[in-house]
Design a protein around this motif. Structure first.
Motif, PDB file in Angstrom:
ATOM      1  N   ASP A 332       0.749  -1.170  -0.079  1.00 48.20           N
ATOM      2  CA  ASP A 332       0.090   0.007   0.031  1.00 48.20           C
ATOM      3  C   ASP A 332       0.766   1.295  -0.204  1.00 48.20           C
ATOM      4  N   ILE A 333       1.979   1.332  -0.632  1.00 50.78           N
ATOM      5  CA  ILE A 333       3.059   2.565  -0.557  1.00 50.78           C
ATOM      6  C   ILE A 333       2.356   3.480  -1.337  1.00 50.78           C
ATOM      7  N   GLY A 334       1.402   3.437  -2.276  1.00 55.70           N
ATOM      8  CA  GLY A 334       0.888   4.555  -2.824  1.00 55.70           C
ATOM      9  C   GLY A 334      -0.281   5.068  -2.311  1.00 55.70           C
ATOM     10  N   SER A 335      -0.782   4.527  -1.288  1.00 49.11           N
ATOM     11  CA  SER A 335      -2.093   4.935  -0.560  1.00 49.11           C
ATOM     12  C   SER A 335      -1.725   6.370   0.021  1.00 49.11           C
ATOM     13  N   GLU A 336      -2.731   7.226  -0.043  1.00 50.43           N
ATOM     14  CA  GLU A 336      -2.600   8.372   0.094  1.00 50.43           C
ATOM     15  C   GLU A 336      -2.424   8.665   1.858  1.00 50.43           C
ATOM     16  N   SER A 337      -3.099   7.739   2.486  1.00 52.79           N
ATOM     17  CA  SER A 337      -3.095   7.606   4.004  1.00 52.79           C
ATOM     18  C   SER A 337      -1.426   7.158   4.426  1.00 52.79           C
ATOM     19  N   VAL A 338      -1.040   6.187   3.653  1.00 53.01           N
ATOM     20  CA  VAL A 338       0.314   5.858   4.000  1.00 53.01           C
ATOM     21  C   VAL A 338       1.219   6.944   3.801  1.00 53.01           C
ATOM     22  N   ARG A 339       1.064   7.677   2.658  1.00 50.29           N
ATOM     23  CA  ARG A 339       2.120   8.662   2.213  1.00 50.29           C
ATOM     24  C   ARG A 339       1.829   9.837   3.302  1.00 50.29           C
ATOM     25  N   GLN A 340       0.649  10.182   3.529  1.00 47.79           N
ATOM     26  CA  GLN A 340       0.555  11.355   4.736  1.00 47.79           C
ATOM     27  C   GLN A 340       1.315  10.774   6.139  1.00 47.79           C
ATOM     28  N   GLY A 341       1.219   9.506   6.294  1.00 46.16           N
ATOM     29  CA  GLY A 341       1.562   8.912   7.569  1.00 46.16           C
ATOM     30  C   GLY A 341       3.115   9.080   7.355  1.00 46.16           C
ATOM     31  N   ALA A 342       3.699   8.655   6.203  1.00 48.80           N
ATOM     32  CA  ALA A 342       5.239   8.806   6.109  1.00 48.80           C
ATOM     33  C   ALA A 342       5.735  10.145   6.263  1.00 48.80           C
ATOM     34  N   ARG A 343       4.949  11.286   5.806  1.00 51.27           N
ATOM     35  CA  ARG A 343       5.300  12.685   6.276  1.00 51.27           C
ATOM     36  C   ARG A 343       5.258  13.091   7.677  1.00 51.27           C
ATOM     37  N   LEU A 344       4.213  12.396   8.326  1.00 50.65           N
ATOM     38  CA  LEU A 344       4.047  12.879   9.677  1.00 50.65           C
ATOM     39  C   LEU A 344       5.116  12.081  10.517  1.00 50.65           C
ATOM     40  N   PHE A 345       5.384  10.957  10.066  1.00 51.20           N
ATOM     41  CA  PHE A 345       6.716  10.256  10.719  1.00 51.20           C
ATOM     42  C   PHE A 345       7.809  11.201  10.773  1.00 51.20           C
ATOM     43  N   ASN A 346       8.223  11.741   9.701  1.00 54.45           N
ATOM     44  CA  ASN A 346       9.315  12.558   9.531  1.00 54.45           C
ATOM     45  C   ASN A 346       9.182  13.672  10.333  1.00 54.45           C
ATOM     46  N   GLU A 347       7.976  14.533  10.134  1.00 51.23           N
ATOM     47  CA  GLU A 347       7.801  15.797  10.866  1.00 51.23           C
ATOM     48  C   GLU A 347       7.707  15.510  12.380  1.00 51.23           C
ATOM     49  N   SER A 348       7.248  14.473  12.888  1.00 50.03           N
ATOM     50  CA  SER A 348       7.283  14.236  14.362  1.00 50.03           C
ATOM     51  C   SER A 348       8.666  13.855  15.084  1.00 50.03           C
ATOM     52  N   GLY A 349       9.671  13.659  14.031  1.00 49.65           N
ATOM     53  CA  GLY A 349      10.931  13.628  14.690  1.00 49.65           C
ATOM     54  C   GLY A 349      11.318  12.033  14.935  1.00 49.65           C
ATOM     55  N   CYS A 350      10.355  11.143  14.411  1.00 46.99           N
ATOM     56  CA  CYS A 350      10.609   9.648  14.580  1.00 46.99           C
ATOM     57  C   CYS A 350      11.930   9.237  13.886  1.00 46.99           C
ATOM     58  N   ALA A 351      11.835   9.820  12.573  1.00 50.42           N
ATOM     59  CA  ALA A 351      13.133   9.355  11.670  1.00 50.42           C
ATOM     60  C   ALA A 351      14.340   9.887  12.170  1.00 50.42           C
ATOM     61  N   GLY A 352      14.357  10.580  13.440  1.00 46.62           N
ATOM     62  CA  GLY A 352      15.606  11.099  14.017  1.00 46.62           C
ATOM     63  C   GLY A 352      16.388  10.097  14.474  1.00 46.62           C
ATOM     64  N   CYS A 353      15.672   8.779  15.126  1.00 46.52           N
ATOM     65  CA  CYS A 353      16.251   7.563  15.775  1.00 46.52           C
ATOM     66  C   CYS A 353      16.021   6.581  14.501  1.00 46.52           C
ATOM     67  N   HIS A 354      14.774   6.415  13.970  1.00 44.76           N
ATOM     68  CA  HIS A 354      14.497   5.291  12.930  1.00 44.76           C
ATOM     69  C   HIS A 354      14.858   5.782  11.876  1.00 44.76           C
ATOM     70  N   THR A 355      16.211   5.827  11.564  1.00 40.61           N
ATOM     71  CA  THR A 355      16.688   6.572  10.353  1.00 40.61           C
ATOM     72  C   THR A 355      16.380   5.606   9.151  1.00 40.61           C
ATOM     73  N   PRO A 356      15.517   6.087   8.048  1.00 40.45           N
ATOM     74  CA  PRO A 356      14.978   5.467   7.321  1.00 40.45           C
ATOM     75  C   PRO A 356      15.876   4.694   6.170  1.00 40.45           C
TER      76      PRO A 356
END
Length: 468
Positions: A332-356
């Motif tokens: 479901d990588i093309g799903s708009e909800s998944v894409r929005q979730g990916a942006r929120l993951f980065n915006e929230s700082g999760c990617a600061g430790c969970h280096t993609p």
């Protein structure tokens, strides 16, 4: 001759152009090939059990042999199955698969269920000067009589060390919009010790078996890349102070960076695997010629299964297997909800430790692991996760509040592979939302941002995690 379906899927994925967008300073994955060219198309109960999709047919035979030693039970010596005898006399399980269920995550025990895929690490406080050599080589001081791990099973003629009881205390979280989420906090009790009283100053650390996928790819990330993210004093001021653990390498007899295990206390897959044979199953190997059985427990009276019990040949097969389990493709990588979730993951700082994203280096004799663009969502570093998740037990340079960032790839299939699988180091979180809400310390700000989100945004973030 038809190619295996998994291999066909892997080749199809590998042919896709690997690219990524960037959002909030972190990359966003746009290819489903999380494990590079070895990614496989599998999303059922066997999603974690396939070999690298780009593994040669010859190497697939080695994978199958390693799988047999990983999956099948080991038995008491002497036995006609002398390649798999020597179990115990004290142990937690009789097979690797017993903890890593279908190569996936374990879980805390249910009511009246033995704690097979969750155990307690044991230690006592150490004196930095008097115990310097023990701390340098073990990372902690094992408990007198009971050693470094509570073993809750034994051969018929022996007694297990004790019983492990897990009870749960409910903890309610109220989010910004009024939604109430009930978490559960574990309380551990050790009952019926069979080898004398437990130390009054005993330190315990619960550990649930992690998923096995992608370990060879993680080992192939150049150490220089991990060192570049090492920032113990938060020199960049971003509130994240990732630390690269420094551990004892049994093969080279020197201190090296650690990257495996819940506290990054193991340097490579082989040492991690042989440590599990010794601690979880009571089996010796060339690398770990002693098990966790202490002198006071008189284990020498039992027949051993050879010296070592896990031969170098078997150790090689099992290590190869553990390094070759493929990453399932994202869904479901093309799903708009998944894409929005990916942006929120980065915006929230999760990617600061969970280096993609990472790039693997060149691995001798393993082209399937070499020069791959991978998306594990981990920096493999230690981070302070706050008091709620702390175990109060140091391990090498990891203090009692610190845990290694676990890779997130494949996490959306964890409960497909094992419906009882739990999240976090002790399996306390029954859902991904619960796991997020337990985050504290360096991850407190990111967890608080999740608490402030609208229901739609929270759902999108969970959809993203489930797509991994």
């Amino acid at each position: 001759m038809m190619k295996p379906l998994a291999l066909i899927g892997a080749l199809a994925i590998a042919s896709a152009h690997v690219c990524a967008e960037t959002h909030a300073g972190y990359p966003i994955q746009t290819s489903p090939a999380s494990g590079g060219e070895g990614t496989v198309q599998q999303s059922d109960t066997n999603a974690y059990s396939l070999p690298q999709g780009n593994l040669s047919m010859t190497k697939r035979l080695d994978f199958s042999v390693g799988n047999s030693f990983f999956r099948n039970p080991w038995v008491e010596a002497p036995a006609s199955t002398d390649a798999r005898d020597g179990l115990g006399p004290l142990f937690n399980t009789n097979s690797c698969q017993g903890c890593h269920i279908k190569d996936g995550r374990g879980h805390p025990p249910g009511v009246d269920e033995p704690p097979v895929s969750l155990f307690l690490r044991l230690a006592v406080p150490a004196d930095p000067e008097l115990d310097a050599d023990v701390l340098r080589k073990h990372g902690f001081k094992p408990a007198p009589v009971y050693g470094s791990q509570l073993q809750t099973a034994a051969l018929p003629a022996a007694k297990p060390e004790a019983d492990l009881i897990v009870e749960w205390t409910p903890v309610k979280e109220t989010l910004a919009d009024g939604t109430v989420v009930e978490l559960r906090k574990p309380v551990y009790r050790i009952e019926n010790p069979n080898y004398g009283p437990l130390p009054e100053d005993l330190l315990v650390s619960p550990r649930v078996a992690p998923q096995m996928i992608g370990m060879g790819l993680l080992e192939a990330i150049p150490i220089e890349d991990l060192q570049a993210r090492h920032d113990p004093d938060d020199a960049d001021g971003n509130g994240i102070s990732g630390k690269l653990n420094q551990v004892w390498d049994l093969a080279t007899e020197q201190t090296v960076p650690g990257r495996f295990g819940w506290k990054a206390a193991e340097p490579d897959v082989r040492q991690q695997s042989m440590g599990a044979f010794a601690g979880d199953m009571g089996l010796t190997s060339t690398l770990k010629p002693k098990t966790d059985c202490m002198p006071e427990q008189n284990c020498e009276r039992f027949t051993h299964g050879g010296e070592p019990e896990v031969s170098d040949k078997v150790a090689n097969f099992v290590t190869f297997y553990a390094k070759s389990l493929a990453i399932p493709a994202r869904r479901d990588i093309g799903s708009e909800s998944v894409r929005q979730g990916a942006r929120l993951f980065n915006e929230s700082g999760c990617a600061g430790c969970h280096t993609p994203r990472h790039q693997t280096g060149e691995v001798a004799d393993r082209p399937d692991l070499s020069n791959q663009t991978i998306w594990p969502y981990s920096d493999l570093l230690l981070h302070d996760m706050g008091p709620a998740l702390a175990d109060g037990r140091d391990e090498f340079q990891a203090n009692g509040n610190e845990w290694r960032t676990p890779p997130l790839w494949g996490i959306g299939l964890a409960q497909v592979v094992n419906p009882q699988a739990g999240f976090l180091h002790d399996g306390r979180a029954r859902t991904l939302e619960e796991a997020v809400l337990w985050h504290g310390g360096e991850a407190q700000a990111a967890a608080d941002r999740y608490r402030q989100m609208s229901p739609e945004d929270r759902s999108a973030l969970i959809d993203f995690l489930n797509s991994l």
